[in-house]
Design an enzyme around this catalytic site. Structure first.
Site, PDB file in Angstrom:
ATOM      1  CE  LYS A 114     -25.948  99.677  32.430  1.00 12.31           C
ATOM      2  NZ  LYS A 114     -25.168  98.430  32.476  1.00 12.31           N
ATOM      3  CE  LYS A 196     -34.795  95.635  37.369  1.00  7.31           C
ATOM      4  NZ  LYS A 196     -33.850  95.025  36.474  1.00  7.31           N
ATOM      5  CE  LYS A 199     -26.803  95.230  39.885  1.00  9.31           C
ATOM      6  NZ  LYS A 199     -26.181  93.937  39.738  1.00  9.31           N
TER       7      LYS A 199
END
Ligand code: TRP
Length: 332
Positions: A114, A196, A199
Site C-alpha cells: 500500500k 488475486k 475490489k
C-alpha cells in the site's frame, strides 16, 4: 454447558465486494453463525487509512451492512456492527501500539504494497493498520478468525501481540487462530489469473462484483483469459481455466473434480457461459434482498444499534482488564 467458540471477522467498506469476498468470507460467516459466537464488523476505521470520499464511505457502510444481511448474516444470531460505533477498538489499539514494534510493522506485506500504491499518503494509520486489526480481534477473546490468505499475516501479528502482552502483564488475551477457508479462499483475477481478484483492480473486467447484473457477469466471464488449449481441466499450467473451475465449484457447491467431469469434452465457450449463469443465479436474489433492505433505513439503523451494544458489552470487559493490567488508575 460447553462455551461456544468466538469468531471475529470484518470487511472494509471500500470498493465494491467481489465474488471472492463472498466465497472467501461472507458465505463462510453465514455457515458459522449457528455454531459459534460471531462478531462481524464493517471496518470503517481501517478504510480511512487510504483516502476516502466521506459521503461515499457513509453510503458504502450502509450498503455493506445490507449486503451482509442479504447474504444470510442474521443480526439476531451474531453481533453485526460498525467498527467506529464501538470506541474500544481505538482504545485497545492505543495500548497495543506501545508493545508493537515499528520494525515489525514496516515489514508487513500489505503495508509495503500500500505504501507503493499510495506513495503520496504513507500515513501512520496505514502502518498501524495491523495493530488496529489485532485490537479488533483481541477485544472479543476471539478463538478463530476466518479470513482469506492475504490476511493471514495480520492474524499472526495479532497472535504475536497477544502473547507479548500476556508475557508482559499476565494472562489477558486469548491467542487467536487464523481460519483460512479452503474452498474459494482464493479467487483470481479474470484478466490475470496469477493475481488475486481484487475490489480495487483498475481493470473492471478482472473482477465480478456482487452488484454486477446478469449481463455484466456473463460478459466478464466470456472475456476471461484462458489458454490456447480446449480442455476444461484443473492444472497449474492452466491458471485461467483452473480459476474458473474453482469459481464454478464454489458457486455450485460441488468439487472441482465434479466440475471437471461435467465439462469433459465441452468447449471453453460453453463452460464460460455455464460459470456465468451459475454465478448470476446466486447473485440475483442477494441483490434483490439488499435493495429491499436499503429501502428500510430505520430497520438497518436499529439493527446496527443493537449490534454495537452487543459488541460494546463484550469489548468493555476486555478493555477494563487491559487498563488495570497496564496500570491505568481505575479507583481503589
Ligand atoms: N483487514 C481486513 C481486510 O481488509 C478487514 C479486517 C479488519 C479484519 N479487521 C479485521 C478481518 C479483523 C479479520 C479480523 O480484509
Amino acid at each position: 454447558m460447553e462455551e461456544r467458540k468466538v469468531i471475529y471477522s470484518a470487511v472494509q467498506p471500500s470498493g465494491n465486494l467481489t465474488i471472492g469476498n463472498y466465497t472467501g468470507a461472507i458465505s463462510n460467516w453465514v455457515r458459522m453463525q449457528d455454531e459459534y459466537d460471531c462478531f462481524y464488523a464493517v471496518a470503517d476505521m481501517h478504510a480511512i487509512t487510504v483516502r476516502q470520499d466521506p459521503a461515499l464511505l457513509r453510503k458504502r457502510t450502509l450498503e455493506l451492512v445490507a449486503l451482509y444481511i442479504a447474504c444470510g448474516i442474521d443480526p439476531e444470531k451474531c453481533a453485526l456492527y460498525v467498527q467506529s460505533h464501538v470506541p474500544q477498538h481505538a482504545e485497545l489499539c492505543w495500548v497495543l501500539n506501545s508493545i508493537a514494534y515499528v520494525g515489525e510493522m514496516s515489514r508487513m506485506t500489505q503495508f509495503k504494497d500500500k505504501s507503493q500504491k499510495h506513495a503520496e499518503n504513507i500515513n501512520m494509520g496505514l502502518m498501524d493498520y495491523p495493530v488496529l486489526m489485532a485490537a479488533d480481534i483481541l477485544l472479543y477473546q476471539t478463538q478463530l478468525v476466518p479470513v482469506g490468505v492475504d490476511q493471514k499475516q495480520h492474524v499472526e501479528i495479532a497472535r504475536d501481540l497477544a502473547v507479548r502482552f500476556n508475557n508482559l502483564y499476565g494472562e489477558t488475551f486469548r491467542v487467536p487462530e487464523p481460519l483460512i477457508l479452503k474452498t474459494g479462499a482464493k479467487i483470481c483475477s479474470l484478466q490475470d489469473p496469477s493475481k488475486k481478484m481484487s475490489k480495487s483492480d483498475e481493470n473492471l473486467n478482472a473482477s465480478i462484483f456482487l452488484t454486477d447484473d446478469r449481463d455484466t457477469v456473463l460478459r466478464k466471464f466470456r472475456r476471461a483469459v484462458t489458454d490456447s488449449e480446449n480442455e476444461v481441466r484443473f492444472s497449474e499450467e492452466k491458471p485461467g481455466i483452473s480459476n474458473l473451475l474453482g469459481i464454478y465449484a464454489a458457486f455450485r457447491g460441488c468439487t472441482v473434480e465434479q466440475a471437471e467431469k461435467e465439462f469433459a469434452g465441452k468447449g471453453y465457450g460453453e463452460f464460460k457461459s455455464a460459470v456465468g449463469e451459475t454465478v448470476a443465479d446466486v447473485l440475483a436474489p442477494i441483490q434483490e434482498k439488499q435493495a429491499q433492505l436499503l429501502a428500510d433505513k430505520t430497520y438497518l439503523q436499529e439493527t446496527l444499534e443493537r449490534g454495537a451494544e452487543h459488541a460494546f458489552k463484550a469489548a468493555r470487559r476486555t478493555l477494563s482488564k487491559v487498563y488495570r493490567k497496564v496500570g491505568f488508575y481505575r479507583g481503589d
